[in-house]
Write a protein that holds these residues in place. Structure first.
Motif, PDB file in Angstrom:
ATOM      1  N   ASP A 170      40.675  53.210  40.980  1.00  0.00           N
ATOM      2  CA  ASP A 170      39.594  52.400  41.193  1.00  0.00           C
ATOM      3  C   ASP A 170      39.564  50.704  40.751  1.00  0.00           C
ATOM      4  N   LEU A 171      39.002  49.966  41.174  1.00  0.00           N
ATOM      5  CA  LEU A 171      39.114  48.585  40.904  1.00  0.00           C
ATOM      6  C   LEU A 171      37.869  47.883  40.766  1.00  0.00           C
ATOM      7  N   VAL A 172      37.492  47.140  39.586  1.00  0.00           N
ATOM      8  CA  VAL A 172      36.414  46.630  39.194  1.00  0.00           C
ATOM      9  C   VAL A 172      36.696  44.938  39.594  1.00  0.00           C
ATOM     10  N   PRO A 173      35.601  44.246  40.305  1.00  0.00           N
ATOM     11  CA  PRO A 173      35.876  42.824  40.521  1.00  0.00           C
ATOM     12  C   PRO A 173      35.636  42.167  39.333  1.00  0.00           C
ATOM     13  N   ASP A 174      36.519  40.967  39.044  1.00  0.00           N
ATOM     14  CA  ASP A 174      36.457  40.298  37.942  1.00  0.00           C
ATOM     15  C   ASP A 174      35.088  39.729  37.413  1.00  0.00           C
ATOM     16  N   LYS A 175      34.278  39.369  38.757  1.00  0.00           N
ATOM     17  CA  LYS A 175      33.030  38.622  38.743  1.00  0.00           C
ATOM     18  C   LYS A 175      32.096  39.492  39.707  1.00  0.00           C
TER      19      LYS A 175
END
Length: 207
Positions: A170-175
């Motif tokens: 899972d990846l979460v956007p920095d913004k």
């Protein structure tokens, strides 16, 4: 020349809600009004929709035949049921229409607290992926947009797809990203190694 060089692991993924929450009525009945629309952000405790129980709907339908005064009386005496948002989130499904009959198994509204990208990483590459590792996400729907993100979770259980063992990441956007829509296809480049201020030689100069 002096410059930087990076090594990437490239793979594909899909945009998913981190937590997908279906708002279902506590009793069967009829949806009177829906107060939100898809893409709208809601707060915990906010009223999402009003519905009547089966008994209230039948009573109001009978009162309509007896005049407006009778109808208003029963509307005040027999209050509708409010469907509330249990979390802060975004409305990702709100297709139910007023007047539609609903049961306790029907989702009137679906909320998501955050949209993330779930990547599929080959087992030969999963050892090079770590928490907080930086990556760049590209969406098939917006090929010119690049989104910086970080690894948030690496799943422990593998899956076999087309005889290939993969692990989900899972990846979460920095913004916050306004381009994400649940179900979008994405490409992910994990930055596994890099060097800065080193001598670079053009490929066509090497023989």
């Amino acid at each position: 020349t002096l410059g930087s060089i990076n090594v990437y692991i490239s793979t594909t993924g899909t945009v998913y809600p981190r937590n997908r929450l279906e708002i279902k009525p506590p009793v069967g009945g009829r949806l009177e009004s829906i107060l939100v629309k898809e893409g709208e952000n809601v707060k915990v405790g906010q009223i999402l929709a009003w519905m009547s129980s089966t008994e209230r709907a039948a009573l109001l339908d009978a009162a309509r035949g007896q005049g407006e005064e009778k109808l208003r009386y029963w509307q005040e005496a027999y209050k509708p049921i409010a469907l509330l948002a249990p979390i802060d989130g975004e409305v990702i499904v709100a297709t139910t229409q007023p007047g539609q009959t609903v049961t306790t198994s029907d989702a009137v509204v679906v909320l998501s607290d955050q949209l993330i990208v779930r990547a599929q990483v080959d087992e030969t590459d999963i050892g090079k992926i770590s928490l907080k590792q930086k990556a760049v996400i590209g969406l098939d729907a917006y090929p010119d947009i690049k989104i910086n993100a970080s690894v948030d979770h690496i799943y422990y259980e593998s899956e076999t797809i087309n005889n290939v063992t993969i692990y989900k990441v899972d990846l979460v956007p920095d913004k916050p990203c306004v381009y994400f829509r649940s179900g979008m296809n994405a490409t992910i480049d994990f930055n596994t190694e890099g060097r800065k201020d080193i001598f670079l030689v053009p490929v066509n100069a090497v023989h």
